[in-house]
Design a protein around this motif. Structure first.
Motif, PDB file in Angstrom:
ATOM      1  N   GLN A  99       0.872  -1.478   0.001  1.00 10.36           N
ATOM      2  CA  GLN A  99       0.107   0.056  -0.133  1.00 10.36           C
ATOM      3  C   GLN A  99       0.689   1.149  -0.034  1.00 10.36           C
ATOM      4  O   GLN A  99       2.103   1.193   0.465  1.00 10.36           O
ATOM      5  CB  GLN A  99      -0.854   0.120   1.337  1.00 10.36           C
ATOM      6  CG  GLN A  99      -1.784  -0.994   1.286  1.00 10.36           C
ATOM      7  CD  GLN A  99      -2.535  -0.856   2.751  1.00 10.36           C
ATOM      8  OE1 GLN A  99      -2.035  -0.258   3.552  1.00 10.36           O
ATOM      9  NE2 GLN A  99      -3.923  -1.367   2.846  1.00 10.36           N
ATOM     10  N   THR A 100       0.304   2.354  -0.284  1.00 11.99           N
ATOM     11  CA  THR A 100       0.896   3.609  -0.253  1.00 11.99           C
ATOM     12  C   THR A 100       0.798   4.033   1.253  1.00 11.99           C
ATOM     13  O   THR A 100       0.308   3.555   1.789  1.00 11.99           O
ATOM     14  CB  THR A 100       0.582   4.635  -1.175  1.00 11.99           C
ATOM     15  OG1 THR A 100      -1.026   4.969  -0.626  1.00 11.99           O
ATOM     16  CG2 THR A 100       0.459   4.505  -2.555  1.00 11.99           C
ATOM     17  N   LEU A 101       1.597   5.154   1.655  1.00 11.12           N
ATOM     18  CA  LEU A 101       1.649   5.539   2.991  1.00 11.12           C
ATOM     19  C   LEU A 101       0.237   5.889   3.372  1.00 11.12           C
ATOM     20  O   LEU A 101      -0.191   5.823   4.710  1.00 11.12           O
ATOM     21  CB  LEU A 101       2.753   6.581   3.253  1.00 11.12           C
ATOM     22  CG  LEU A 101       4.065   6.148   3.134  1.00 11.12           C
ATOM     23  CD1 LEU A 101       5.117   7.213   3.578  1.00 11.12           C
ATOM     24  CD2 LEU A 101       4.544   4.997   4.173  1.00 11.12           C
ATOM     25  N   ASP A 102      -0.477   6.357   2.337  1.00 14.21           N
ATOM     26  CA  ASP A 102      -1.835   6.949   2.789  1.00 14.21           C
ATOM     27  C   ASP A 102      -2.994   5.986   2.761  1.00 14.21           C
ATOM     28  O   ASP A 102      -4.319   5.984   2.870  1.00 14.21           O
ATOM     29  CB  ASP A 102      -2.397   8.213   2.033  1.00 14.21           C
ATOM     30  CG  ASP A 102      -2.185   7.756   0.451  1.00 14.21           C
ATOM     31  OD1 ASP A 102      -1.827   6.777   0.083  1.00 14.21           O
ATOM     32  OD2 ASP A 102      -2.627   8.864  -0.307  1.00 14.21           O
ATOM     33  N   GLY A 103      -2.559   4.444   2.388  1.00 15.31           N
ATOM     34  CA  GLY A 103      -3.397   3.282   2.620  1.00 15.31           C
ATOM     35  C   GLY A 103      -3.782   2.949   1.533  1.00 15.31           C
ATOM     36  O   GLY A 103      -4.791   1.934   1.557  1.00 15.31           O
ATOM     37  N   LYS A 104      -3.782   3.400   0.307  1.00 15.91           N
ATOM     38  CA  LYS A 104      -4.229   2.982  -1.044  1.00 15.91           C
ATOM     39  C   LYS A 104      -3.585   1.712  -1.558  1.00 15.91           C
ATOM     40  O   LYS A 104      -2.358   1.624  -1.503  1.00 15.91           O
ATOM     41  CB  LYS A 104      -4.160   4.077  -2.179  1.00 15.91           C
ATOM     42  CG  LYS A 104      -5.127   5.450  -1.807  1.00 15.91           C
ATOM     43  CD  LYS A 104      -4.700   6.307  -3.087  1.00 15.91           C
ATOM     44  CE  LYS A 104      -5.423   7.688  -2.356  1.00 15.91           C
ATOM     45  NZ  LYS A 104      -4.902   8.896  -3.146  1.00 15.91           N
TER      46      LYS A 104
END
Length: 187
Positions: A99-104
């Motif tokens: 995931q990306t750091l923002d949760g995507k």
């Protein structure tokens, strides 16, 4: 005439004995490109680490551990009954997501089928390779990797772009020890 020939040959011998000189480059680099690249990379690392620290500060539910290898992690499921961790040549079976750091979601664990990997003998991004060495069979760990521990400047040439830090949730299902006797055809 003989005298002129002797003087000509003497002159040729005198000048032909000169040692060769190194050729100088037509253009000289000052190293400024390398210095700019180093400064750019330091800035990227600092920004990514600040993002990760912010995530850690805002997540009071988990106890994060800082790895000496340059990433952070916490245990979702920890096994305290065994001490066996993968070593060089061991075959591990694991599942993970990115995931990306923002949760995507970048890749879900369903998209990445359980994978087998021979420790330190196959290609795997450095953070995950080092993270697997910290795990025990049956554990699930969430790792926060800065981009230089994940896919770096080049990304994965599919879904992960340049300099993208990632969160990876990894479950280590099985460790099969490297047994040299199994590889010996005489047994």
């Amino acid at each position: 005439m003989k005298m002129k020939l002797i003087m000509l040959l003497s002159g040729l011998l005198l000048f032909s004995c000169k040692s060769p000189e190194a050729r100088r480059p037509v253009t000289q680099k000052s190293g400024s490109y390398i210095n700019q690249s180093v400064e750019r990379n330091k800035k990227i690392v600092a920004e990514e680490e600040a993002q990760i620290q912010k995530i850690i500060e805002n997540d009071s539910a988990n106890d994060y551990i800082s790895s000496p290898n340059g990433f952070w992690y916490y245990y979702n499921k920890k096994d305290t009954t065994t001490t066996k961790t993968p070593e060089f040549g061991d075959i591990v079976k694991f599942d993970y997501s990115l995931q990306t750091l923002d949760g995507k979601n970048i890749y879900t664990d369903e998209e990445i089928a359980p994978r087998t990997y021979t420790m330190d003998q196959e290609q795997l991004f450095s953070g995950l390779r080092e993270g697997l060495k910290l795990m025990r069979e049956g554990e699930t760990v969430t790792f926060l990797f800065p981009s230089h521990k994940a896919f770096g400047y080049y990304g994965d040439k599919k879904r992960i772009g340049s300099d993208v830090p990632v969160i990876s949730k990894v479950t280590l299902m099985e460790i099969t020890e490297d047994n040299e006797d199994n590889n010996n055809p005489n047994n």
